[in-house]
Design an enzyme around this catalytic site. Structure first.
Site, PDB file in Angstrom:
ATOM      1  N   HIS A  37      46.496  27.413  19.497  1.00  0.00           N
ATOM      2  CA  HIS A  37      47.348  26.630  18.599  1.00  0.00           C
ATOM      3  C   HIS A  37      47.199  25.166  18.986  1.00  0.00           C
ATOM      4  O   HIS A  37      46.434  24.829  19.897  1.00  0.00           O
ATOM      5  CB  HIS A  37      48.802  27.133  18.629  1.00  0.00           C
ATOM      6  CG  HIS A  37      49.488  27.105  19.963  1.00  0.00           C
ATOM      7  ND1 HIS A  37      49.604  25.955  20.709  1.00  0.00           N
ATOM      8  CD2 HIS A  37      50.104  28.078  20.690  1.00  0.00           C
ATOM      9  CE1 HIS A  37      50.281  26.224  21.818  1.00  0.00           C
ATOM     10  NE2 HIS A  37      50.574  27.511  21.839  1.00  0.00           N
ATOM     11  N   HIS A  40      47.267  24.094  22.770  1.00  0.00           N
ATOM     12  CA  HIS A  40      45.999  24.272  23.503  1.00  0.00           C
ATOM     13  C   HIS A  40      44.991  23.208  23.057  1.00  0.00           C
ATOM     14  O   HIS A  40      44.260  22.645  23.868  1.00  0.00           O
ATOM     15  CB  HIS A  40      45.388  25.650  23.222  1.00  0.00           C
ATOM     16  CG  HIS A  40      46.340  26.793  23.459  1.00  0.00           C
ATOM     17  ND1 HIS A  40      46.672  27.689  22.479  1.00  0.00           N
ATOM     18  CD2 HIS A  40      47.030  27.172  24.558  1.00  0.00           C
ATOM     19  CE1 HIS A  40      47.518  28.580  22.956  1.00  0.00           C
ATOM     20  NE2 HIS A  40      47.753  28.283  24.221  1.00  0.00           N
ATOM     21  N   CYS A 151      58.848  39.698  34.314  1.00  0.00           N
ATOM     22  CA  CYS A 151      58.656  39.641  32.855  1.00  0.00           C
ATOM     23  C   CYS A 151      57.171  39.788  32.573  1.00  0.00           C
ATOM     24  O   CYS A 151      56.371  38.963  32.999  1.00  0.00           O
ATOM     25  CB  CYS A 151      59.180  38.323  32.271  1.00  0.00           C
ATOM     26  SG  CYS A 151      58.729  38.139  30.530  1.00  0.00           S
ATOM     27  N   CYS A 154      55.649  36.801  30.690  1.00  0.00           N
ATOM     28  CA  CYS A 154      55.302  35.604  31.481  1.00  0.00           C
ATOM     29  C   CYS A 154      54.308  35.932  32.580  1.00  0.00           C
ATOM     30  O   CYS A 154      53.728  35.040  33.180  1.00  0.00           O
ATOM     31  CB  CYS A 154      56.524  35.021  32.179  1.00  0.00           C
ATOM     32  SG  CYS A 154      57.844  34.551  31.095  1.00  0.00           S
ATOM     33  N   CYS A 168      64.490  37.206  29.483  1.00  0.00           N
ATOM     34  CA  CYS A 168      63.565  36.089  29.631  1.00  0.00           C
ATOM     35  C   CYS A 168      63.733  35.188  28.412  1.00  0.00           C
ATOM     36  O   CYS A 168      63.618  35.665  27.279  1.00  0.00           O
ATOM     37  CB  CYS A 168      62.134  36.614  29.712  1.00  0.00           C
ATOM     38  SG  CYS A 168      60.933  35.325  29.352  1.00  0.00           S
ATOM     39  N   HIS A 171      60.522  35.176  26.099  1.00  0.00           N
ATOM     40  CA  HIS A 171      60.056  36.383  25.413  1.00  0.00           C
ATOM     41  C   HIS A 171      61.188  37.254  24.889  1.00  0.00           C
ATOM     42  O   HIS A 171      60.917  38.302  24.283  1.00  0.00           O
ATOM     43  CB  HIS A 171      59.131  37.181  26.343  1.00  0.00           C
ATOM     44  CG  HIS A 171      57.909  36.406  26.695  1.00  0.00           C
ATOM     45  ND1 HIS A 171      57.834  35.589  27.802  1.00  0.00           N
ATOM     46  CD2 HIS A 171      56.735  36.256  26.032  1.00  0.00           C
ATOM     47  CE1 HIS A 171      56.639  34.997  27.818  1.00  0.00           C
ATOM     48  NE2 HIS A 171      55.976  35.377  26.756  1.00  0.00           N
ATOM     49  N   LYS A 321      59.895  26.271  19.126  1.00  0.00           N
ATOM     50  CA  LYS A 321      58.916  26.488  20.167  1.00  0.00           C
ATOM     51  C   LYS A 321      57.694  27.211  19.587  1.00  0.00           C
ATOM     52  O   LYS A 321      57.846  28.086  18.744  1.00  0.00           O
ATOM     53  CB  LYS A 321      59.565  27.369  21.227  1.00  0.00           C
ATOM     54  CG  LYS A 321      58.925  27.229  22.576  1.00  0.00           C
ATOM     55  CD  LYS A 321      59.630  28.078  23.603  1.00  0.00           C
ATOM     56  CE  LYS A 321      58.552  28.510  24.577  1.00  0.00           C
ATOM     57  NZ  LYS A 321      58.669  28.101  25.900  1.00  0.00           N
TER      58      LYS A 321
HETATM   59  O1  ME8 Z   1      49.587  29.006  31.008  1.00  0.00           O
HETATM   60  N1  ME8 Z   1      52.589  21.667  23.801  1.00  0.00           N
HETATM   61  O2  ME8 Z   1      47.827  29.555  29.636  1.00  0.00           O
HETATM   62  P1  ME8 Z   1      48.403  29.194  28.215  1.00  0.00           P
HETATM   63  C1  ME8 Z   1      51.588  21.104  24.487  1.00  0.00           C
HETATM   64  N2  ME8 Z   1      46.669  30.877  31.559  1.00  0.00           N
HETATM   65  N3  ME8 Z   1      50.660  21.815  25.177  1.00  0.00           N
HETATM   66  C2  ME8 Z   1      50.747  23.142  25.132  1.00  0.00           C
HETATM   67  C3  ME8 Z   1      51.759  23.800  24.413  1.00  0.00           C
HETATM   68  C4  ME8 Z   1      52.704  22.999  23.714  1.00  0.00           C
HETATM   69  N4  ME8 Z   1      53.680  23.552  23.033  1.00  0.00           N
HETATM   70  N5  ME8 Z   1      51.581  25.123  24.568  1.00  0.00           N
HETATM   71  C5  ME8 Z   1      50.502  25.289  25.343  1.00  0.00           C
HETATM   72  C6  ME8 Z   1      48.488  29.487  30.812  1.00  0.00           C
HETATM   73  N6  ME8 Z   1      49.971  24.106  25.687  1.00  0.00           N
HETATM   74  C7  ME8 Z   1      47.662  29.953  31.976  1.00  0.00           C
HETATM   75  C8  ME8 Z   1      47.065  28.745  32.647  1.00  0.00           C
HETATM   76  S1  ME8 Z   1      45.543  27.555  34.440  1.00  0.00           S
HETATM   77  C9  ME8 Z   1      45.028  27.888  35.966  1.00  0.00           C
HETATM   78  C10 ME8 Z   1      46.251  29.018  33.852  1.00  0.00           C
HETATM   79  C11 ME8 Z   1      48.795  23.884  26.525  1.00  0.00           C
HETATM   80  O3  ME8 Z   1      47.433  29.799  27.257  1.00  0.00           O
HETATM   81  C12 ME8 Z   1      49.185  23.135  27.783  1.00  0.00           C
HETATM   82  O4  ME8 Z   1      48.051  22.620  28.377  1.00  0.00           O
HETATM   83  O5  ME8 Z   1      49.826  29.560  28.103  1.00  0.00           O
HETATM   84  C13 ME8 Z   1      49.758  24.261  28.622  1.00  0.00           C
HETATM   85  O6  ME8 Z   1      49.881  23.927  29.986  1.00  0.00           O
HETATM   86  C14 ME8 Z   1      48.712  25.338  28.376  1.00  0.00           C
HETATM   87  O7  ME8 Z   1      48.356  25.152  26.982  1.00  0.00           O
HETATM   88  C15 ME8 Z   1      49.201  26.736  28.636  1.00  0.00           C
HETATM   89  O8  ME8 Z   1      48.236  27.628  28.135  1.00  0.00           O
END
Ligand code: ME8
Length: 657
Positions: A37, A40, A151, A154, A168, A171, A321
């Protein structure tokens, strides 16, 4: 001479030593059980921009992204899809790769945690941590039992404090109580030294607010964390105990070093880790793991720490969110379909300053695209190029010095590349872009003020040529500075000016008068075609998607409801209907009749004289044979109902918004 040297030394920016090192930038590796999304996309576009910008400045850069493919969530999703875990991962990884391709993300390496290369590096760092001893001789890694509330959404144990109504909050699921044997990492032993490194900025956490948050966490004396899991099956088995797999965060965090050869290529690892400036980008959702667990793990393994952890803003979409199961989300592919890769990159990067949280409203995209890109930048390119084509046979005219306003404009243009570079070195992405757009606006103003159409009519060819030359120079400089944001469109712009990639460098952008008079200037199509404004095309594709998911109103729809403060003048029951009251209300400039279903909650005596809120622009209705012209606002739950009333004195007829 001495003074000059001193002045020069002062001019060397702080951290200049870092700038001469190779630059290594990473995004988090994204969970494969989600689809990309705009959150990311935001991190990934920003990392791409940083790497491209440093390259423009002549610095070697390496940009890493990838996917996080282990853990129970992935196993569950695979089971649901009726395929093996790896089949599931192979498929969904493609959705990320595809999205990044559509956005013209130019990563140097894509790491998958299911790769052998990664597995090897995870074993190596686990071994290094297991071999580590604290000064007092204690082991860093020890075995113990862990019991907690887990959870699966998470993939972490939650504390009681984090739960909302026992669930949580992310979720909306009650976590499971689990007890299992784990290997633990003695985080507590590293907290004091981490605190000192973070306070002194040896380990830089930006923005400042996030640094304070991390220091606050340290002060809460965080418990040690598990390095392994017994219950999770889809993971990397420990080399020294195959009843356990590596804890998903230990597995995931190690991607930053496995991808650059920690397990298999020492020379590459030294170059991009030990001797590089290392920057991890992410949002605040994964702050604890990156700012505390990861540096502690690295210290235990005897490795250098990253230089900077930058936690950019976290977005909501239309106030909600973004997550897989709940809320609204915007698919970056939909944005690309509508605004192109460059437009999407530009729009996402300019919604909020890089470190600031905010709400994204797709309804704003079109007007911003039209204003900044179609009107300001695109239009400047078109009008300047067309005038060169018409008046100078498509050949760039000579510069001309005596033009009013030119000196200031040139100075602004000459400052732009260095200022942008400085902004980028400090992660001020929005400001770097904003400066370039301000420059474009200044050039448009210069163009308008000099009224080149008059110069053409009056045959003042030298001056006309000078205006056009200056604008082309500015466009050339802007094409370099904005190249990391909009690589394809800036290449298109450079084609209009007959420039190729050889001169696509920051050094080149620093001097004015770089374009050769006589160069071919030509344009066929506008580089940013105007999009239909949202008024005509009421909902954009991107908006529709967000809305259909959640049936959201946009502000303009909501604003169509005309709500006013009114006073109830009289009230009487409606015959044969025990729920209804017939009200006469005063709206300040007129009175009207409303039938309201409030009789079980408000007696005629009680409601008479009350100031209430009325929706005034509804179609009239006839209820039980009585005409009703409006509706009262009330809140209700179960058998309770209360009228909404203005909190304070307002003239009747006052607008509610
Ligand atoms: O946490 N606003 O992966 P993830 C801005 N696999 N950036 C966002 C966002 C938002 N609402 N949502 C996600 C993980 N991001 C783990 C990480 S790293 C060693 C392991 C971006 O798929 C932002 O960079 O949930 C956030 O930190 C990341 O996606 C989380 O991606």
């Amino acid at each position: 001479m001495i003074t000059l040297t001193a002045v020069r030394l002062n001019l060397i920016p702080r951290g200049a030593d870092k700038l001469s090192k190779p630059f290594y930038v990473t995004t988090p590796i994204y969970y494969v059980n989600d689809k990309p999304h705009i959150g990311h996309a935001y991190t990934t576009i920003a990392a791409d921009l940083l790497a491209r910008f440093h390259r423009l400045a002549g610095r070697e850069s390496f940009f890493l992204t990838g996917t996080d493919e282990h853990g129970s969530k992935v196993a569950e999703a695979a089971a649901e899809a009726g395929v093996s875990e790896i089949e599931f991962c192979d498929k969904t990884v493609e959705t990320f790769k595809e999205a990044w391709k559509n956005l013209e993300i130019d990563y140097d390496y894509f790491i998958r945690t299911t790769s052998q290369r990664h597995e090897k590096a995870v074993w190596k760092i686990l071994d290094a941590m297991r071999a580590a001893r604290l000064e007092d001789g204690r082991e860093v890694v020890y075995s113990d039992y862990y019991e907690g509330l887990y959870c699966t959404g998470c993939e972490k144990f939650l504390t009681e404090k984090e739960l909302v109504d026992g669930e949580c909050p992310d979720h909306r699921k009650v976590p499971e109580k689990l007890r299992e044997k784990n290997y633990f990492f003695r985080l507590s032993a590293y907290l004091p030294v981490l605190k000192q490194k973070i306070e002194s900025d040896e380990l830089k956490i930006l923005p400042e607010e996030r640094k304070r948050e991390v220091l606050g966490l340290i002060d809460q004396d965080l418990p040690d964390f598990s390095l392994s899991r017994e219950r999770v099956k889809w993971g990397i088995p420990l080399s020294f105990d195959d009843s356990q797999v590596a804890y998903v965060w230990v597995d995931a965090l190690s991607n930053y070093i496995s991808a650059i050869g920690y397990g298999d290529d020492p020379a590459q690892f030294d170059k991009w880790w030990t001797n590089a400036e290392v920057v991890h980008l992410m949002a605040k959702d994964i702050l604890k793991f990156h700012c505390l667990y990861w540096p502690a793990m690295l210290m235990a393994a005897g490795l250098k720490l990253p230089d900077t952890l930058f936690l950019h803003g976290f977005f909501t979409v239309d106030g909600q969110k973004m997550s897989k199961s709940l809320g609204a989300r915007i698919d970056p592919n939909d944005m690309v379909a509508e605004f192109g890769p460059d437009g999407t990159r530009y729009l996402l990067l300019t919604q909020y300053p890089f470190g600031i949280d905010g709400d994204i409203q797709a309804s704003r995209f079109i007007s911003q695209y039209n204003s900044d890109l179609a009107n300001d930048l695109g239009n400047l390119v078109s009008r300047v190029a067309k005038m060169v084509m018409v008046n100078f046979d498509g050949r760039l005219p000579q510069p001309y010095n005596g033009l009013e306003g030119l000196q200031e404009l040139m100075e602004q243009a000459e400052r732009l590349p260095n200022a942008a570079h400085e902004h980028i070195n400090h992660f001020r992405i929005g400001q770097a872009i904003g400066d370039a757009i301000t420059m474009v606006r200044a050039a448009n103003k210069f163009f308008n003020d000099r009224a080149p159409w008059n110069l053409a009519r009056e045959g003042r060819t030298e001056e006309l040529g000078g205006v056009l030359y200056a604008c082309c120079e500015i466009l050339r400089i802007v094409s370099v500075v904005l190249y990391p944001v909009m690589p394809s469109k800036m290449r298109e712009l450079r084609k209009v000016l007959s420039l190729d990639d050889d001169t696509l460098t920051l050094v080149n952008a620093r001097e004015f008068f770089n374009l050769q008079p006589g160069a071919k200037i030509s344009i066929n199509e506008p580089i940013f075609p105007r999009l239909k404004p949202s008024k005509e095309q009421k909902t954009t594709e991107t908006e529709k998607k967000t809305k259909s998911a959640d049936n959201l109103l946009d502000i303009s729809e909501f604003a169509r409801a005309d709500m006013r403060v009114a006073k109830v003048l009289t009230a009487e029951p409606v015959e044969g209907a025990d729920k209804l009251l017939k009200l006469q209300v005063d709206l300040g400039n007129h009175k009207r009749q409303i039938v309201a279903g409030v009789a079980r909650h408000y007696s005629p005596e009680k409601i008479t004289g009350m100031n209430i809120i009325v929706v005034t622009n509804l179609k009239p209705a006839t209820i039980r044979g009585v005409e009703s012209n409006g509706m009262l606002l009330a809140a209700s739950k179960g058998s309770k109902l209360v009228l909404l009333v203005p909190d304070g004195d307002l003239p009747l007829g006052a607008r509610v918004s």
